[in-house]
Design an enzyme around this catalytic site. Sequence first.
Site, mmCIF file in Angstrom:
data_model
loop_
_atom_site.group_PDB
_atom_site.id
_atom_site.type_symbol
_atom_site.label_atom_id
_atom_site.label_comp_id
_atom_site.label_asym_id
_atom_site.label_seq_id
_atom_site.Cartn_x
_atom_site.Cartn_y
_atom_site.Cartn_z
ATOM 1 N N LYS A 10 0.832 -1.213 0.000
ATOM 2 C CA LYS A 10 0.000 0.000 0.000
ATOM 3 C C LYS A 10 0.865 1.262 0.000
ATOM 4 C CE LYS A 10 -2.028 -1.127 3.888
ATOM 5 N NZ LYS A 10 -1.352 -2.432 4.130
ATOM 6 N N ARG A 55 -10.174 2.079 8.207
ATOM 7 C CA ARG A 55 -9.986 0.650 8.454
ATOM 8 C C ARG A 55 -11.185 0.043 9.170
ATOM 9 N NH1 ARG A 55 -3.774 1.043 8.836
ATOM 10 N NH2 ARG A 55 -3.041 -1.040 8.398
ATOM 11 N N ARG A 114 11.544 -5.705 5.452
ATOM 12 C CA ARG A 114 11.141 -4.288 5.286
ATOM 13 C C ARG A 114 11.964 -3.374 6.189
ATOM 14 N NH1 ARG A 114 4.988 -2.381 5.284
ATOM 15 N NH2 ARG A 114 4.789 -3.592 7.195
ATOM 16 N N ARG A 131 10.457 -1.806 11.815
ATOM 17 C CA ARG A 131 9.304 -1.543 12.669
ATOM 18 C C ARG A 131 9.246 -2.528 13.835
ATOM 19 N NH1 ARG A 131 4.396 -0.638 8.422
ATOM 20 N NH2 ARG A 131 3.240 -1.438 10.203
ATOM 21 N N ARG A 171 -2.345 -8.955 12.981
ATOM 22 C CA ARG A 171 -2.756 -7.848 12.101
ATOM 23 C C ARG A 171 -3.563 -8.387 10.914
ATOM 24 N NH1 ARG A 171 2.795 -5.442 11.084
ATOM 25 N NH2 ARG A 171 1.766 -3.979 9.673
HETATM 26 P P1 ADP Z 1 2.107 -1.941 3.219
HETATM 27 O O1 ADP Z 1 2.154 -0.435 3.191
HETATM 28 O O2 ADP Z 1 0.916 -2.508 2.507
HETATM 29 O O3 ADP Z 1 2.257 -2.532 4.592
HETATM 30 P P2 ADP Z 1 4.742 -1.722 1.933
HETATM 31 O O4 ADP Z 1 4.503 -0.816 0.774
HETATM 32 O O5 ADP Z 1 5.471 -1.157 3.100
HETATM 33 O O6 ADP Z 1 3.359 -2.450 2.391
HETATM 34 O O7 ADP Z 1 5.522 -3.005 1.371
HETATM 35 C C1 ADP Z 1 5.876 -4.085 2.239
HETATM 36 C C2 ADP Z 1 7.287 -4.559 1.902
HETATM 37 O O8 ADP Z 1 7.280 -5.259 0.655
HETATM 38 C C3 ADP Z 1 8.310 -3.447 1.751
HETATM 39 O O9 ADP Z 1 9.541 -3.947 2.217
HETATM 40 C C4 ADP Z 1 8.331 -3.171 0.238
HETATM 41 O O10 ADP Z 1 9.581 -2.657 -0.187
HETATM 42 C C5 ADP Z 1 8.053 -4.553 -0.345
HETATM 43 N N1 ADP Z 1 7.192 -4.567 -1.532
HETATM 44 C C6 ADP Z 1 6.139 -3.754 -1.807
HETATM 45 N N2 ADP Z 1 5.540 -4.112 -2.973
HETATM 46 C C7 ADP Z 1 6.212 -5.197 -3.425
HETATM 47 C C8 ADP Z 1 6.072 -6.054 -4.582
HETATM 48 N N3 ADP Z 1 5.085 -5.843 -5.480
HETATM 49 N N4 ADP Z 1 6.930 -7.079 -4.708
HETATM 50 C C9 ADP Z 1 7.893 -7.297 -3.795
HETATM 51 N N5 ADP Z 1 8.102 -6.547 -2.707
HETATM 52 C C10 ADP Z 1 7.266 -5.502 -2.507
HETATM 53 P P1 AMP Z 2 0.280 0.484 8.849
HETATM 54 O O1 AMP Z 2 1.496 1.336 8.783
HETATM 55 O O2 AMP Z 2 -0.806 0.947 7.939
HETATM 56 O O3 AMP Z 2 0.605 -0.976 8.715
HETATM 57 O O4 AMP Z 2 -0.321 0.686 10.322
HETATM 58 C C1 AMP Z 2 0.435 0.313 11.463
HETATM 59 C C2 AMP Z 2 -0.468 0.291 12.690
HETATM 60 O O5 AMP Z 2 -0.986 1.607 12.946
HETATM 61 C C3 AMP Z 2 -1.713 -0.598 12.595
HETATM 62 O O6 AMP Z 2 -1.429 -1.960 12.889
HETATM 63 C C4 AMP Z 2 -2.596 0.067 13.660
HETATM 64 O O7 AMP Z 2 -2.200 -0.272 14.975
HETATM 65 C C5 AMP Z 2 -2.304 1.548 13.453
HETATM 66 N N1 AMP Z 2 -3.224 2.134 12.452
HETATM 67 C C6 AMP Z 2 -2.892 2.635 11.229
HETATM 68 N N2 AMP Z 2 -3.979 3.097 10.599
HETATM 69 C C7 AMP Z 2 -5.043 2.855 11.413
HETATM 70 C C8 AMP Z 2 -6.440 3.071 11.320
HETATM 71 N N3 AMP Z 2 -6.995 3.626 10.217
HETATM 72 N N4 AMP Z 2 -7.224 2.702 12.357
HETATM 73 C C9 AMP Z 2 -6.691 2.167 13.456
HETATM 74 N N5 AMP Z 2 -5.383 1.913 13.616
HETATM 75 C C10 AMP Z 2 -4.552 2.255 12.610
#
Ligand code: ADP
Ligand code: AMP
Length: 230
Positions: free
Chosen positions: A16, A91, A130, A163, A174
């Site tokens: 995302k 969410r 990540r 993280r 999650r």
């Molecule tokens: P989200 O925001 O949904 O939690 P991220 O954008 O942070 O996900 O991506 C999760 C991890 O996977 C990061 O380390 C990112 O660099 C990697 N990543 C994202 N998209 C892809 C993809 N299409 N293929 C492989 N790795 C990816």
């Molecule tokens: P993310 O970076 O989107 O993976 O979010 C990390 C964490 O932040 C989640 O696991 C939640 O604990 C909190 N969080 C992020 N967005 C929301 C939301 N819209 N509602 C509630 N908690 C959130």
Amino acid sequence: MRPRYILIFGPPGAGKGTQGRRLAAELGLAYIASGDIFRQHVEAGTELGRIAKEYMDRGLYVPDEVTVKMVLERLGRPDAERGAVLDGFPRTLPQAEALEKALAERGAEVDLVFYIKISEAEAQRRVQGRWVCRNCQAAYNLETNPPRVPGRCDVCGGELYQRTDETPETLRRRFEVFFEQTVPVLEYYRARGLLVEINGKQPIDAVFRELKAAADRVFGRIAGSGSGGV
Ligand code: ADP
Ligand code: AMP
């Protein structure tokens, strides 16, 4: 032109953030990720950060009241005047209702909703590699998306860190919370004909091409007719 709003849904690790930043830059919209804002507060040691961390580290959602107030304040800032790509918000159904109300007040609505799908096994692999920028929150992956200089952000040069909410157990939780609380929100947008599902297991560029093509279809139509929908 009225502001435009795109939502990006998906389980943790779906991509995302990676896609949302790029799409927002491409379309000239603000990129707003609730998780990034929470992490910035944690880094800065604010009271909001202290509250949020208690939930985040357990894989639980931060209470709606706190989250909605924070995101709506962010949406009202000048850089989001033309609209935004929202990552990780709403969410829950109450968050979706609060968003709808706030957008209606500015004569706008949600225009397009993406659901980037990946399996839990793929998510576990991705989040283990990540690394996130302490300064601008951009995400990297040691295997699939490495930074040019090890340990440093390509965008701003900030330090990369891992993280604290990515242990295999927390990720499991999650995922569960996503299916329990967020999939109903997706179904709400599906019923309104706004949802576009994307296979998130493809390479980053292939996912982006699909998102961009869908955005072009929808916004082309909005520009032509003044109405929303996919
Ligand atoms: P989200 O925001 O949904 O939690 P991220 O954008 O942070 O996900 O991506 C999760 C991890 O996977 C990061 O380390 C990112 O660099 C990697 N990543 C994202 N998209 C892809 C993809 N299409 N293929 C492989 N790795 C990816
Ligand atoms: P993310 O970076 O989107 O993976 O979010 C990390 C964490 O932040 C989640 O696991 C939640 O604990 C909190 N969080 C992020 N967005 C929301 C939301 N819209 N509602 C509630 N908690 C959130």
